[in-house]
Motif scaffolding. Structure first.
Motif, PDB file in Angstrom:
ATOM      1  N   ILE A   1       3.657   9.723 -30.882  1.00  0.00           N
ATOM      2  CA  ILE A   1       4.608   8.617 -31.003  1.00  0.00           C
ATOM      3  C   ILE A   1       5.616   8.868 -32.131  1.00  0.00           C
ATOM      4  CG2 ILE A   1       3.254   7.193 -32.598  1.00  0.00           C
ATOM      5  CD1 ILE A   1       5.331   6.024 -29.562  1.00  0.00           C
ATOM      6  N   TYR A   2       5.215   9.633 -33.150  1.00  0.00           N
ATOM      7  CA  TYR A   2       6.134   9.982 -34.244  1.00  0.00           C
ATOM      8  C   TYR A   2       7.328  10.769 -33.699  1.00  0.00           C
ATOM      9  CZ  TYR A   2       7.951  12.711 -38.190  1.00  0.00           C
ATOM     10  OH  TYR A   2       8.776  13.319 -39.105  1.00  0.00           O
ATOM     11  N   TYR A   3       7.053  11.798 -32.904  1.00  0.00           N
ATOM     12  CA  TYR A   3       8.138  12.611 -32.367  1.00  0.00           C
ATOM     13  C   TYR A   3       8.933  11.869 -31.293  1.00  0.00           C
ATOM     14  CZ  TYR A   3       6.798  16.816 -34.904  1.00  0.00           C
ATOM     15  OH  TYR A   3       6.549  17.725 -35.899  1.00  0.00           O
ATOM     16  N   MET A   4       8.255  11.019 -30.533  1.00  0.00           N
ATOM     17  CA  MET A   4       8.976  10.233 -29.530  1.00  0.00           C
ATOM     18  C   MET A   4       9.984   9.294 -30.184  1.00  0.00           C
ATOM     19  SD  MET A   4       6.253   9.197 -26.568  1.00  0.00           S
ATOM     20  CE  MET A   4       5.843  10.363 -25.268  1.00  0.00           C
ATOM     21  N   LYS A   5       9.561   8.656 -31.252  1.00  0.00           N
ATOM     22  CA  LYS A   5      10.460   7.728 -31.942  1.00  0.00           C
ATOM     23  C   LYS A   5      11.565   8.471 -32.695  1.00  0.00           C
ATOM     24  CE  LYS A   5       7.368   3.754 -32.197  1.00  0.00           C
ATOM     25  NZ  LYS A   5       6.639   2.784 -33.036  1.00  0.00           N
ATOM     26  N   LYS A   6      11.261   9.668 -33.192  1.00  0.00           N
ATOM     27  CA  LYS A   6      12.306  10.484 -33.821  1.00  0.00           C
ATOM     28  C   LYS A   6      13.367  10.867 -32.786  1.00  0.00           C
ATOM     29  CE  LYS A   6      11.803  13.716 -36.897  1.00  0.00           C
ATOM     30  NZ  LYS A   6      12.508  13.164 -38.068  1.00  0.00           N
ATOM     31  N   SER A   7      12.902  11.175 -31.574  1.00  0.00           N
ATOM     32  CA  SER A   7      13.821  11.518 -30.496  1.00  0.00           C
ATOM     33  C   SER A   7      14.727  10.341 -30.171  1.00  0.00           C
ATOM     34  CB  SER A   7      13.027  11.923 -29.245  1.00  0.00           C
ATOM     35  OG  SER A   7      13.882  12.159 -28.160  1.00  0.00           O
ATOM     36  N   LEU A   8      14.140   9.155 -30.051  1.00  0.00           N
ATOM     37  CA  LEU A   8      14.918   7.960 -29.745  1.00  0.00           C
ATOM     38  C   LEU A   8      15.919   7.657 -30.870  1.00  0.00           C
ATOM     39  CD1 LEU A   8      15.194   5.832 -27.537  1.00  0.00           C
ATOM     40  CD2 LEU A   8      13.511   4.442 -28.753  1.00  0.00           C
ATOM     41  N   SER A   9      15.493   7.888 -32.119  1.00  0.00           N
ATOM     42  CA  SER A   9      16.357   7.661 -33.276  1.00  0.00           C
ATOM     43  C   SER A   9      17.553   8.610 -33.259  1.00  0.00           C
ATOM     44  CB  SER A   9      15.558   7.843 -34.565  1.00  0.00           C
ATOM     45  OG  SER A   9      16.390   7.713 -35.701  1.00  0.00           O
ATOM     46  N   GLU A  10      17.315   9.874 -32.907  1.00  0.00           N
ATOM     47  CA  GLU A  10      18.409  10.851 -32.818  1.00  0.00           C
ATOM     48  C   GLU A  10      19.405  10.429 -31.738  1.00  0.00           C
ATOM     49  OE1 GLU A  10      19.231  13.543 -34.543  1.00  0.00           O
ATOM     50  OE2 GLU A  10      17.508  13.587 -35.895  1.00  0.00           O
ATOM     51  N   ALA A  11      18.892   9.950 -30.615  1.00  0.00           N
ATOM     52  CA  ALA A  11      19.766   9.514 -29.520  1.00  0.00           C
ATOM     53  C   ALA A  11      20.651   8.350 -29.960  1.00  0.00           C
ATOM     54  CB  ALA A  11      18.926   9.112 -28.312  1.00  0.00           C
ATOM     55  N   GLU A  12      20.082   7.448 -30.740  1.00  0.00           N
ATOM     56  CA  GLU A  12      20.839   6.280 -31.211  1.00  0.00           C
ATOM     57  C   GLU A  12      21.979   6.678 -32.143  1.00  0.00           C
ATOM     58  OE1 GLU A  12      17.717   4.034 -32.933  1.00  0.00           O
ATOM     59  OE2 GLU A  12      17.209   2.975 -31.070  1.00  0.00           O
ATOM     60  N   MET A  13      21.879   7.851 -32.791  1.00  0.00           N
ATOM     61  CA  MET A  13      22.905   8.302 -33.730  1.00  0.00           C
ATOM     62  C   MET A  13      24.085   9.005 -33.063  1.00  0.00           C
ATOM     63  SD  MET A  13      20.892   9.533 -37.176  1.00  0.00           S
ATOM     64  CE  MET A  13      19.466  10.340 -36.452  1.00  0.00           C
ATOM     65  N   ILE A  14      23.994   9.235 -31.747  1.00  0.00           N
ATOM     66  CA  ILE A  14      25.117   9.842 -31.026  1.00  0.00           C
ATOM     67  C   ILE A  14      26.269   8.843 -31.006  1.00  0.00           C
ATOM     68  CG2 ILE A  14      25.874  10.787 -28.819  1.00  0.00           C
ATOM     69  CD1 ILE A  14      22.904  11.462 -28.268  1.00  0.00           C
ATOM     70  N   SER A  15      27.465   9.293 -31.377  1.00  0.00           N
ATOM     71  CA  SER A  15      28.573   8.344 -31.531  1.00  0.00           C
ATOM     72  C   SER A  15      29.674   8.487 -30.491  1.00  0.00           C
ATOM     73  CB  SER A  15      29.182   8.485 -32.930  1.00  0.00           C
ATOM     74  OG  SER A  15      29.625   9.808 -33.161  1.00  0.00           O
ATOM     75  N   ASN A  16      30.030   9.697 -30.107  1.00  0.00           N
ATOM     76  CA  ASN A  16      31.197   9.899 -29.241  1.00  0.00           C
ATOM     77  C   ASN A  16      30.851  10.426 -27.854  1.00  0.00           C
ATOM     78  OD1 ASN A  16      33.089   9.118 -31.277  1.00  0.00           O
ATOM     79  ND2 ASN A  16      32.766  11.116 -32.251  1.00  0.00           N
ATOM     80  N   MET A  17      29.611  10.340 -27.467  1.00  0.00           N
ATOM     81  CA  MET A  17      29.167  10.804 -26.144  1.00  0.00           C
ATOM     82  C   MET A  17      28.319   9.690 -25.512  1.00  0.00           C
ATOM     83  SD  MET A  17      28.037  14.658 -27.309  1.00  0.00           S
ATOM     84  CE  MET A  17      27.493  15.152 -25.670  1.00  0.00           C
TER      85      MET A  17
END
Length: 527
Positions: free
Chosen positions: A169-185
């Motif tokens: 769940i740590y890596y899953m949530k890190k993945s979701l967090s990275e996705a949320e930081m995408i700004s122009n795509m």
């Protein structure tokens, strides 16, 4: 429209030889961009191959790299693991020459997935970590977040043991967090948000111990919101999401919802052609209709599930063995003098990916053998208890009651349940939920709760497990049963069809009945 586009692309490719290098490269890049936006299907796969060849013909290295990287991922999705590895190695060489960290990260990500599918978890994890190193070197922030999100999601799959679920769940949530930081795509961001939420829902439904359906549901519902807000993007992963939600509602016991999502999955699958999505939908429908006591539809979808499952497994094994036998055959033609020479030539003829495929084939056979041996040990242990079948029990101290039942009633019902298990009445085909409730002199609510809390199963799972364990004992103790047809064995232990019996036998033992019987016969013959 697709036909016009296809003809247009062929026309463009024919013009490439007479164009300037820059013009050719620009046209190839444009066509790549258009195809990627359409998603993957068989037609686009062929067009990507044509674009790759056009890039090779014009010496456009970035086009070659892009094509081979895409083709590697496509082969992986189709289960063509040898081809995926071969193309991946070619792409890696080009990416290193061009110093492309983003491409290298994507290549190693794809290769890690292949290793994982082959069962080589250590190699998969190391390759994925290598992918993360290159992801951190990507200069474009959005591209970096996209690739990190992908890598973290893949890393979460390498921690499967109960004690490692915090890492999952740590890596899953890190993945979701990275996705949320995408700004122009935005399109890519939404796609990854859908996938990330779905996967976390799947984790709480199928991996987390104990199962946490209450934590899973918000993530599934979040993924489903994009179906209305971003339908075009949702359609890229609709089969996966709808299939997962269908399984969730099956686990939750909301069978009508499960049927709805599974039916939608099958409707979409007609055009998208995903065998695994179809297989999942059949499973959800078979189990849901069984719980709703609709025998006709249960049998229908059980047959469809079993048939498709056997087809997928048979074709997979056939493809792997055929490749390996072709290599051996080639080696024998070149050298028939010594057995050692044959083996040496065979290994020399195998590519790196071919060796891995072969090892996978051998590993799969060893795993089946281990499952068989584990089942035999279990039967040996049970035979020392006068042949009595022991049902799974749950530690009472861990029970979380959702229905208020007095301790006296629980004790009485458990005692009656144990007598029922020892009586072998469960092999009667007329035994259903209502029958057992009446037999135990209780109501359906109490019976459902007792089975859930003290046997850890639904009624269907409970009865089917008893029946399979019963027939396993007969096969183990009575050699004559090894000569009977599967259909007779199914009837003997209470199943209404051969297909339903085979499916449940696989669930309980991990083996086909025919495989178990064949190996037990060999053991009896050797002894």
């Amino acid at each position: 429209m697709n036909r016009i586009f296809y003809c247009f692309l062929l026309f463009i490719l024919q013009l490439f030889p007479g164009q300037s290098s820059n013009s050719t490269e620009q046209e190839i890049k444009k066509q790549y961009d258009q195809l990627i936006g359409q998603g993957f299907n068989d037609q686009n796969f062929e067009l990507i191959k044509k674009l790759t060849k056009a890039s090779e013909k014009s010496g456009y290295k970035e086009g070659i790299l892009r094509g081979k990287r895409i083709l590697s991922g496509y082969h992986t999705d189709r289960g063509e693991l040898q081809e995926a590895l071969d193309v991946s190695i070619e792409a890696e060489t080009i990416a290193k020459t061009l110093n492309k960290p983003r491409d290298l990260s994507m290549i190693y990500t794809s290769r890690g997935i292949v290793y994982k599918k082959l069962g080589f978890t250590k190699e998969a994890k190391n390759t994925t970590l290598k992918s993360l190193e290159y992801a951190n070197k990507i200069e474009n922030k959005d591209f970096m977040h996209v690739q990190r999100a992908t890598v973290y999601q893949n890393l979460s799959s390498y921690f499967e043991k109960p004690l490692q679920q915090d890492s999952v769940i740590y890596y899953m949530k890190k993945s979701l967090s990275e996705a949320e930081m995408i700004s122009n795509m935005e399109d890519k961001k939404i796609d990854m948000m859908i996938f990330g939420n779905m996967n976390i829902g799947n984790f709480y439904t199928g991996i987390h111990q104990p199962q946490r359906l209450d934590l899973a549901e918000p993530y599934y519902l979040k993924a489903l919101t994009y179906r209305k807000s971003h339908p075009d993007i949702f359609s890229l992963s609709d089969l996966s999401v709808l299939g997962s939600v269908g399984r969730f509602y099956l686990e939750k016991g909301d069978y009508k919802q499960a049927i709805q999502f599974a039916t939608e999955t099958l409707e979409i699958e007609k055009s998208k052609k995903s065998l695994m999505a179809r297989l999942t939908a059949y499973m959800v429908l078979a189990n849901s209709y069984e719980e709703l006591n609709d025998q006709a539809l249960t049998v229908r979808y059980t047959k469809l599930y079993s048939g498709l499952s056997d087809t997928i497994n048979a074709e997979s094994e056939k493809t792997v063995e055929k490749r390996f036998q072709n290599v051996i055959s080639t080696a024998k033609k070149e050298n028939k003098k010594q057995k050692a020479g044959i083996i040496t030539l065979a290994l020399a003829a195998l590519s790196v990916s071919g060796i891995i495929i072969w090892l996978y084939w051998l590993k799969k056979n060893r795993l089946l053998k281990k499952k068989y041996e584990a089942q035999i040990k279990k039967l040996e242990k049970e035979s020392t208890d006068d042949g009595k079948i022991n049902s799974q029990s749950v530690d009472k101290s861990l029970v979380s009651k959702t229905v208020n039942i007095s301790e006296e009633t629980i004790t009485s019902l458990l005692s009656k349940l144990e007598k029922f298990e020892k009586s072998n009445k469960f092999i009667r085909q007329e035994v259903n939920f209502a029958y057992l409730a009446n037999h135990l002199n209780t109501n359906s609510k109490y019976l459902s709760e007792i089975l859930k809390q003290y046997r850890g199963k639904t009624f269907s799972q409970y009865i089917n497990d008893l029946r399979i364990n019963y027939i396993l004992q007969l096969l183990y103790k009575e050699p004559k049963y090894l000569e009977y047809k599967i259909s007779y064995l199914a009837e003997e232990c209470g199943f209404s069809s051969r297909v339903a019996f085979t499916l449940e036998f696989k669930k309980v033992t991990g083996l086909n009945p025919s495989y178990f019987i064949e190996n037990l016969k060999k053991d009896r013959h050797l002894s």
